[in-house]
Motif scaffolding. Structure first.
Motif, PDB file in Angstrom:
ATOM      1  N   SER A   3      40.503 -32.030  91.028  1.00  0.00           N
ATOM      2  CA  SER A   3      39.550 -30.593  91.315  1.00  0.00           C
ATOM      3  C   SER A   3      37.690 -31.369  90.444  1.00  0.00           C
ATOM      4  O   SER A   3      37.241 -31.287  90.931  1.00  0.00           O
ATOM      5  N   LEU A   4      38.053 -31.945  89.719  1.00  0.00           N
ATOM      6  CA  LEU A   4      37.165 -32.557  88.778  1.00  0.00           C
ATOM      7  C   LEU A   4      36.083 -33.591  89.774  1.00  0.00           C
ATOM      8  O   LEU A   4      35.214 -33.484  90.335  1.00  0.00           O
ATOM      9  N   LEU A   5      36.707 -34.440  90.663  1.00  0.00           N
ATOM     10  CA  LEU A   5      36.798 -35.651  91.671  1.00  0.00           C
ATOM     11  C   LEU A   5      36.119 -34.206  92.882  1.00  0.00           C
ATOM     12  O   LEU A   5      34.904 -34.783  93.661  1.00  0.00           O
ATOM     13  N   HIS A   6      36.835 -33.182  93.497  1.00  0.00           N
ATOM     14  CA  HIS A   6      36.381 -32.455  94.465  1.00  0.00           C
ATOM     15  C   HIS A   6      34.661 -31.737  93.759  1.00  0.00           C
ATOM     16  O   HIS A   6      33.797 -32.004  94.871  1.00  0.00           O
ATOM     17  N   ARG A   7      35.072 -31.324  92.647  1.00  0.00           N
ATOM     18  CA  ARG A   7      33.425 -30.832  91.887  1.00  0.00           C
ATOM     19  C   ARG A   7      31.864 -31.723  91.667  1.00  0.00           C
ATOM     20  O   ARG A   7      30.912 -31.459  92.504  1.00  0.00           O
ATOM     21  N   LEU A   8      32.874 -32.857  91.774  1.00  0.00           N
ATOM     22  CA  LEU A   8      32.156 -34.379  91.668  1.00  0.00           C
ATOM     23  C   LEU A   8      30.984 -34.208  93.569  1.00  0.00           C
ATOM     24  O   LEU A   8      29.860 -34.635  93.046  1.00  0.00           O
ATOM     25  N   ALA A   9      31.965 -34.460  93.652  1.00  0.00           N
ATOM     26  CA  ALA A   9      31.696 -34.770  95.289  1.00  0.00           C
ATOM     27  C   ALA A   9      30.915 -33.732  95.725  1.00  0.00           C
ATOM     28  O   ALA A   9      29.690 -34.248  95.983  1.00  0.00           O
ATOM     29  N   ILE A  11      28.795 -31.992  94.034  1.00  0.00           N
ATOM     30  CA  ILE A  11      27.532 -31.377  92.933  1.00  0.00           C
ATOM     31  C   ILE A  11      26.672 -33.309  94.276  1.00  0.00           C
ATOM     32  O   ILE A  11      25.565 -33.092  94.590  1.00  0.00           O
ATOM     33  N   ILE A  12      27.211 -34.713  93.927  1.00  0.00           N
ATOM     34  CA  ILE A  12      26.816 -35.205  94.569  1.00  0.00           C
ATOM     35  C   ILE A  12      25.922 -34.972  95.906  1.00  0.00           C
ATOM     36  O   ILE A  12      24.770 -35.304  96.294  1.00  0.00           O
ATOM     37  N   SER A  54      30.417 -38.179 100.248  1.00  0.00           N
ATOM     38  CA  SER A  54      30.549 -37.741  99.590  1.00  0.00           C
ATOM     39  C   SER A  54      30.631 -35.994 100.276  1.00  0.00           C
ATOM     40  O   SER A  54      31.278 -34.730  99.371  1.00  0.00           O
ATOM     41  N   THR A  58      33.807 -33.864 100.185  1.00  0.00           N
ATOM     42  CA  THR A  58      34.100 -32.816  99.723  1.00  0.00           C
ATOM     43  C   THR A  58      34.721 -31.610 100.439  1.00  0.00           C
ATOM     44  O   THR A  58      35.278 -31.156 100.232  1.00  0.00           O
ATOM     45  N   SER A  61      39.025 -33.178  99.953  1.00  0.00           N
ATOM     46  CA  SER A  61      39.546 -32.757  98.795  1.00  0.00           C
ATOM     47  C   SER A  61      39.378 -31.221  99.083  1.00  0.00           C
ATOM     48  O   SER A  61      40.041 -29.605  97.899  1.00  0.00           O
TER      49      SER A  61
END
Length: 148
Positions: A3-9, A11-12, A54, A58, A61
């Motif tokens: 979930s954190l990697l999904h949010r980060l991607a 946002i990028i 990204s 996104t 994920s």
């Protein structure tokens, strides 16, 4: 972690498109032909190298996180994502490459500005759709409540 990697991607990807969009407008309003050409080159390289993975991550994920989940918000996010991806692949990337080529040649005629207009509209659409997906993701995670 997923979930954190999904949010980060996400946002990028959102910040890339927002940066390309706002920088294009600013450089057109106040920049020289050289500044426009430099920006168009930077959007293609390294910009697309950051944006494309990204967005792809996104989407992938997001579909993985949605597996086994239902509900209106999940379905809405799933409906938007293919359009965001197609808009990027079929409109934004080709526009960026063509505009970079034309700008490097100093070809700032009517065709350049028509394609740039298409690119800006497609970018705005993707920003809106991605923003809606972010909002719905925050609602799904409980970080954002529905307004009354």
């Amino acid at each position: 972690m997923a979930s954190l990697l999904h949010r980060l991607a996400a946002i990028i990807a959102f910040l890339c498109i927002a940066t390309f969009f706002s920088a294009t407008i600013l450089v057109e309003l106040s920049g020289s032909a050289e500044a426009i050409a430099t920006l168009k080159s930077l959007i293609v390289w390294p910009g697309l190298l950051i944006l494309v993975p990204s967005i792809a991550f996104t989407g992938a994920s997001g579909f993985a996180l949605a597996k086994g989940r239902g509900g209106k918000l999940v379905r809405q996010k799933q409906k938007r994502m293919p359009f965001i991806g197609a808009n990027g692949i079929l409109v934004l990337i080709p526009c960026a490459v063509v505009l970079d080529h034309w700008a490097s040649l100093g070809a700032f005629g009517t065709s350049f500005y028509v394609v740039q207009g298409v690119e800006l509209i497609a970018g705005a659409v993707n920003l809106i759709l991605m923003g809606m997906n972010m909002r719905d993701g925050l609602r799904l995670s409980g970080r954002l409540r529905r307004s009354a």
